[in-house]
Design a protein around this motif. Structure first.
Motif, mmCIF file in Angstrom:
data_model
loop_
_atom_site.group_PDB
_atom_site.id
_atom_site.type_symbol
_atom_site.label_atom_id
_atom_site.label_comp_id
_atom_site.label_asym_id
_atom_site.label_seq_id
_atom_site.Cartn_x
_atom_site.Cartn_y
_atom_site.Cartn_z
ATOM 1 N N TYR A 23 5.462 11.907 3.168
ATOM 2 C CA TYR A 23 5.753 10.778 4.057
ATOM 3 C C TYR A 23 7.200 10.334 3.943
ATOM 4 C CZ TYR A 23 0.756 10.726 4.653
ATOM 5 O OH TYR A 23 -0.519 11.083 4.956
ATOM 6 N N ARG A 24 7.634 9.622 4.946
ATOM 7 C CA ARG A 24 9.002 9.121 5.012
ATOM 8 C C ARG A 24 9.329 8.255 3.792
ATOM 9 N NH1 ARG A 24 11.927 9.123 9.861
ATOM 10 N NH2 ARG A 24 10.054 9.575 11.022
ATOM 11 N N GLY A 25 10.461 8.505 3.193
ATOM 12 C CA GLY A 25 10.900 7.690 2.062
ATOM 13 C C GLY A 25 10.300 8.095 0.727
ATOM 14 N N GLU A 26 9.469 9.132 0.747
ATOM 15 C CA GLU A 26 8.883 9.579 -0.516
ATOM 16 C C GLU A 26 9.871 10.379 -1.339
ATOM 17 O OE1 GLU A 26 4.847 10.901 -1.760
ATOM 18 O OE2 GLU A 26 4.725 11.371 0.369
ATOM 19 N N LEU A 27 9.598 10.428 -2.642
ATOM 20 C CA LEU A 27 10.317 11.357 -3.495
ATOM 21 C C LEU A 27 9.245 12.269 -4.084
ATOM 22 C CD1 LEU A 27 13.200 10.369 -5.899
ATOM 23 C CD2 LEU A 27 11.938 12.502 -6.006
ATOM 24 N N PHE A 28 9.040 13.376 -3.402
ATOM 25 C CA PHE A 28 7.912 14.239 -3.728
ATOM 26 C C PHE A 28 8.374 15.394 -4.606
ATOM 27 C CE2 PHE A 28 4.637 17.361 -3.222
ATOM 28 C CZ PHE A 28 3.466 16.627 -3.025
ATOM 29 N N CYS A 29 7.655 15.597 -5.721
ATOM 30 C CA CYS A 29 8.015 16.687 -6.628
ATOM 31 C C CYS A 29 7.015 17.817 -6.523
ATOM 32 C CB CYS A 29 8.010 16.193 -8.078
ATOM 33 S SG CYS A 29 9.611 15.736 -8.669
ATOM 34 N N LEU A 30 7.524 19.035 -6.401
ATOM 35 C CA LEU A 30 6.678 20.212 -6.552
ATOM 36 C C LEU A 30 6.913 20.723 -7.963
ATOM 37 C CD1 LEU A 30 7.380 21.951 -3.151
ATOM 38 C CD2 LEU A 30 5.169 21.094 -3.903
ATOM 39 N N LEU A 31 5.863 20.666 -8.760
ATOM 40 C CA LEU A 31 6.001 20.972 -10.181
ATOM 41 C C LEU A 31 5.171 22.220 -10.509
ATOM 42 C CD1 LEU A 31 6.883 20.043 -13.059
ATOM 43 C CD2 LEU A 31 4.821 18.654 -13.115
ATOM 44 N N GLY A 32 5.750 23.103 -11.275
ATOM 45 C CA GLY A 32 5.000 24.289 -11.689
ATOM 46 C C GLY A 32 5.879 25.214 -12.489
ATOM 47 N N GLY A 33 5.245 26.188 -13.123
ATOM 48 C CA GLY A 33 5.987 27.160 -13.920
ATOM 49 C C GLY A 33 6.751 28.121 -13.030
ATOM 50 N N SER A 34 7.535 29.001 -13.636
ATOM 51 C CA SER A 34 8.301 29.932 -12.807
ATOM 52 C C SER A 34 7.348 30.910 -12.140
ATOM 53 C CB SER A 34 9.350 30.669 -13.647
ATOM 54 O OG SER A 34 8.712 31.386 -14.663
ATOM 55 N N GLY A 35 7.640 31.211 -10.888
ATOM 56 C CA GLY A 35 6.808 32.136 -10.135
ATOM 57 C C GLY A 35 5.557 31.504 -9.552
ATOM 58 N N VAL A 55 0.864 -1.182 0.000
ATOM 59 C CA VAL A 55 0.000 0.000 0.000
ATOM 60 C C VAL A 55 0.897 1.227 0.000
ATOM 61 C CG1 VAL A 55 -1.685 1.314 1.339
ATOM 62 C CG2 VAL A 55 -1.830 -1.169 1.270
ATOM 63 N N ASN A 56 0.573 2.178 -0.855
ATOM 64 C CA ASN A 56 1.343 3.412 -0.835
ATOM 65 C C ASN A 56 1.162 4.114 0.497
ATOM 66 O OD1 ASN A 56 2.556 3.381 -3.408
ATOM 67 N ND2 ASN A 56 0.533 3.768 -4.282
ATOM 68 N N VAL A 57 2.266 4.609 1.003
ATOM 69 C CA VAL A 57 2.259 5.123 2.373
ATOM 70 C C VAL A 57 1.258 6.270 2.529
ATOM 71 C CG1 VAL A 57 4.236 6.623 1.924
ATOM 72 C CG2 VAL A 57 3.761 5.886 4.263
ATOM 73 N N TRP A 58 1.087 7.076 1.454
ATOM 74 C CA TRP A 58 0.159 8.209 1.576
ATOM 75 C C TRP A 58 -1.299 7.764 1.553
ATOM 76 C CZ3 TRP A 58 3.712 7.465 -2.284
ATOM 77 C CH2 TRP A 58 3.216 7.048 -3.526
ATOM 78 N N GLU A 59 -1.526 6.472 1.215
ATOM 79 C CA GLU A 59 -2.907 5.969 1.227
ATOM 80 C C GLU A 59 -3.217 5.269 2.542
ATOM 81 O OE1 GLU A 59 -2.517 3.638 -2.249
ATOM 82 O OE2 GLU A 59 -3.164 5.237 -3.586
ATOM 83 N N ASP A 60 -2.195 5.114 3.372
ATOM 84 C CA ASP A 60 -2.369 4.426 4.641
ATOM 85 C C ASP A 60 -2.802 5.434 5.691
ATOM 86 O OD1 ASP A 60 -2.193 3.029 6.951
ATOM 87 O OD2 ASP A 60 -0.042 2.587 6.798
ATOM 88 N N PRO A 61 -4.027 5.327 6.166
ATOM 89 C CA PRO A 61 -4.517 6.346 7.121
ATOM 90 C C PRO A 61 -3.762 6.341 8.442
ATOM 91 C CG PRO A 61 -6.117 4.553 6.852
ATOM 92 C CD PRO A 61 -5.006 4.299 5.867
ATOM 93 N N ALA A 62 -3.104 5.198 8.765
ATOM 94 C CA ALA A 62 -2.392 5.133 10.044
ATOM 95 C C ALA A 62 -1.016 5.781 9.982
ATOM 96 C CB ALA A 62 -2.237 3.669 10.472
ATOM 97 N N ALA A 63 -0.518 6.023 8.770
ATOM 98 C CA ALA A 63 0.831 6.569 8.636
ATOM 99 C C ALA A 63 0.864 8.029 9.093
ATOM 100 C CB ALA A 63 1.277 6.478 7.177
#
Lengths: 313, 388
Positions: B51-63, B16-24
């Motif tokens: 969450y721990r161990g994630e590789l989270f991307c913040l994606l967006g244009g400049s500004g 289960v993906n950690v972000w889908e686990d309500p207990a995490a």
């Protein structure tokens, strides 16, 4: 009278005749300037330093003399006695050492005062930086001599400071401030401060501030970040500023003679005395040349090795 | 465009993906964070759990505020409103040097007067570690990023890719629980970038560090991340795994920002739980979408919506399709050969130009060429209804 355009054409034609192109001519201008106003006077001084004193006009024996009409009648009077004399009389050595001491301490003080000023200007808002820089340069709008004279008015026994302290009852006897060594330091630091601030500002202003963020990010506290990042990166600015203050301060004449004690022994004053009071032009020239060799050559050497270190690093 | 997608949801080790686990419990909790610069709103009420161990991307244009958000995590900016928790600790008032995070800067920010070794060891030196320990760990770290033979060099004697690796090594040496990366691959050329993307992912899995990456490069985001948060005008507009961001964008901005897309403006004429129909002025036939639009709430029959259709999901034929819906016809206006695929711009009757991509499966030229009449059709499952 030829028009401007024809003058330019004439100049160009002349340069072409000499095998020079426009670009070479442009580069040549500063060289010609240096040749005319630095090298030639230097050679003249060098020449005088090797000649013998005599009561005449000018007060030295010509280096080269024709005694007859033939080439073989040329007489060269090369006299190294002036330089030897500098070694014999400890006055000159003491004056040089004292001048270097005064210049070194003043340079250090200027650095200690100038660095925070330059730093705060470089970190000020972009919009007020020109104003702050203007304030640093502002004293230059008044003559240097006038500004040093103004310090006499501030420091003398019935000057501004003493009058204020006596009036407010803090002291009852005026403090002797004028004609002291401290007054020399004060004068030099005051006069040369802008020369320290400017190169430091230029250096600090272009520093990449994300380097400090990177340092902080790696657990570095602000003061440590200053000593391990900002300070080493500003070394070129510190070096430039120190040169600009130290070199003229060594030969400083006006400040020690106006603010310092009469007996203050500084090489600039010695030079003046030899030249104008004793009319010993050869000795004065020898002092100037010796000073140049003693100071400028080691500094140039130092600068070059440091540049090489930067290049090879 | 055709970057392989590393889908962590396909990882067999992770049921289960950690972000889908309500207990995490999230490692980073961003709660209603806003950042104003004078009147300008850089970050607008962002809430986000990483969450721990994630590789989270913040994606967006400049500004769009992504870098400001990252800088608030690092502590270089403080939120005007809202709170940031890292590992359960409120970060308010905690200076950057006291935070359990390290950052890799966009410009790399390597110390120019220090060697590679000194740069990498700087973080440990600040912790007053023993010289021998620093030397060992620096050597190990430089081995990890394959820079063993460059230890004595200064940054200006390195190539862009080497500098990037020094910056990464310097940020990783303190073994942070959270690593922030600001456009980590921005300064690299395309080949090196692709190579480094996989190295980063490998490294992240190897070390188990939580990565938060800021990027404007959707391909980078797709390749790297476990999840992507798409930002626009200081807000998070969608958070999901890369596949869903691409296949199920929940609004027009996301659909247009990620990849290329054909958008049809229309009104909803039929809204059932298993299908919807959209009448579109630019098409002769209604659009049939084979799934409900429950994702986009509060839309009723008659509402203005957008239907998004990816170029690679349009089939192009020379014969008329037999279906009654989801097709149109047009004239080839332009062809762009991209090597692995070709892009066709097809002008349909209404004047609208549709973008169609086709893989160049065969080495021989496509039969489709300029000014040719073609039919376009697509599956009803390919369409996505997005809000404006």
């Amino acid at each position: 009278m030829p028009s401007k355009l024809s003058m330019v054409n004439l100049l160009r034609a002349g340069l072409t005749y000499m095998g020079l192109r426009g670009r070479t001519a442009v580069i040549a201008i500063p060289y010609i300037w240096l040749l005319l106003f630095f090298l030639i006077p230097f050679v003249i001084v060098l020449k005088i330093s090797f000649s013998e004193s005599q009561i005449s006009m000018p007060p030295y024996q010509p280096l080269v003399q024709w005694v007859g009409n033939q080439w073989s009648d040329i007489r060269l009077h090369l006299n190294v006695g002036n330089f030897l004399y500098l070694g014999e009389d400890s006055l000159y050595l003491r004056a040089v050492i004292n001048s270097i001491k005064v210049a070194a301490i003043s340079t250090l003080l200027t650095l200690l005062i100038g660095y925070p000023v330059a730093y705060s200007i470089a970190r000020a808002k972009v919009t007020i930086r020109p104003v702050l820089l203007m304030l640093v340069i502002l004293p230059f709008w008044t003559s240097f001599l006038l500004r040093v004279y103004a310090w006499i008015g501030i420091l003398k026994n019935n000057g501004l400071i003493n009058n204020f302290l006596m009036w407010s009852g803090i002291i009852h006897q005026p403090i002797v401030m004028l004609q002291t060594d401290s007054a020399i330091y004060l004068g030099i630091v005051y006069s040369y401060l802008p020369f320290m601030i400017m190169p430091l500002y230029a250096n600090l202003e272009k520093m990449d501030l994300t380097l400090l963020e990177a340092a902080a990010d790696l657990g570095c506290k602000p003061f440590k970040a200053f000593t391990s990042i900002t300070l080493p990166l500003s070394m070129p600015g510190i070096r430039a500023g120190c040169m600009l203050v130290f070199i003229p301060a060594v030969g400083e004449y006006v400040i020690p003679s106006l603010l310092g004690p009469p007996e203050s022994l500084m090489i600039g004053k010695v030079l003046w005395t030899e030249f104008f009071n004793n009319r010993a032009w050869p000795v004065a020239s020898a002092v100037a040349i010796a000073l140049l060799l003693l100071l400028v050559l080691p500094i140039v050497y130092l600068q070059r090795t440091q540049d090489r270190q930067v290049d090879s690093a | 465009m055709n970057a392989p997608v590393v889908q962590s949801d396909l990882n067999p080790n992770r049921k289960v993906n950690v972000w889908e686990d309500p207990a995490a419990t999230p490692y980073v909790r961003i709660e209603g964070v806003s950042k104003y610069f004078d009147k300008f709103v850089a970050v607008d009420n962002v809430s986000l759990n990483i969450y721990r161990g994630e590789l989270f991307c913040l994606l967006g244009g400049s500004g769009c505020g992504k870098t400001t958000l990252l800088r608030m995590l690092a502590g270089f900016e403080s939120p005007t409103m809202g709170k940031i928790f890292i590992d359960g600790i409120d970060m308010h008032g905690i200076a950057p040097y006291a935070r359990p995070v390290n950052m890799m800067f966009q410009s790399y920010a390597l110390f120019p007067h220090m060697t590679v070794e000194q740069n990498v060891g700087f973080g440990l030196k600040m912790e007053h570690r023993a010289a021998s320990e620093i030397a060992d760990r620096v050597a190990a770290m430089l081995k990890l990023v394959k820079l063993e033979q460059f230890t004595k060099r200064k940054p200006h004697q390195l190539s862009g890719g080497q500098r990037q690796r020094v910056a990464l090594a310097r940020a990783l040496i303190k073994q942070p629980k959270l690593l922030l990366l600001d456009e980590p691959l921005g300064a690299l050329d395309k080949k090196l970038r692709e190579h480094t993307q996989f190295e980063l992912v490998n490294l992240q899995e190897q070390l188990g560090v939580t990565f938060v990456v800021v990027t404007h490069d959707q391909e980078e985001a797709m390749t790297l991340s476990s999840r992507i948060g798409v930002m626009d005008h200081g807000r998070i507009v969608q958070i999901d795994i890369p596949k869903n961001i691409y296949e199920f964008p929940n609004n027009k901005f996301v659909a247009e920002f990620i990849g290329s897309v054909n958008l049809f403006a229309g009104s909803l004429v039929e809204d059932e739980s298993d299908h919807v129909r959209i009448a579109c002025d630019e098409l002769e036939r209604t659009l049939l979408v084979d799934h409900g639009i429950s994702v986009v709430s509060n839309i009723q029959v008659g509402a203005q919506v957008w239907a998004a259709l990816r170029p690679e999901k349009i089939h192009m034929t020379l014969d008329q399709p037999t279906t009654t819906e989801n097709w149109t016809q047009g004239v080839v206006q332009d062809v762009a050969y991209m090597g692995d695929s070709s892009v066709y711009l097809i002008r349909i009757a209404s004047g609208k130009v549709l973008r169609v991509t086709r893989l160049n499966v065969s080495r021989h030229a496509h039969p489709v060429t300029w000014n040719q009449n073609v039919y376009l059709h697509w599956d009803s499952s390919s369409l996505v209804v997005v809000s404006a």
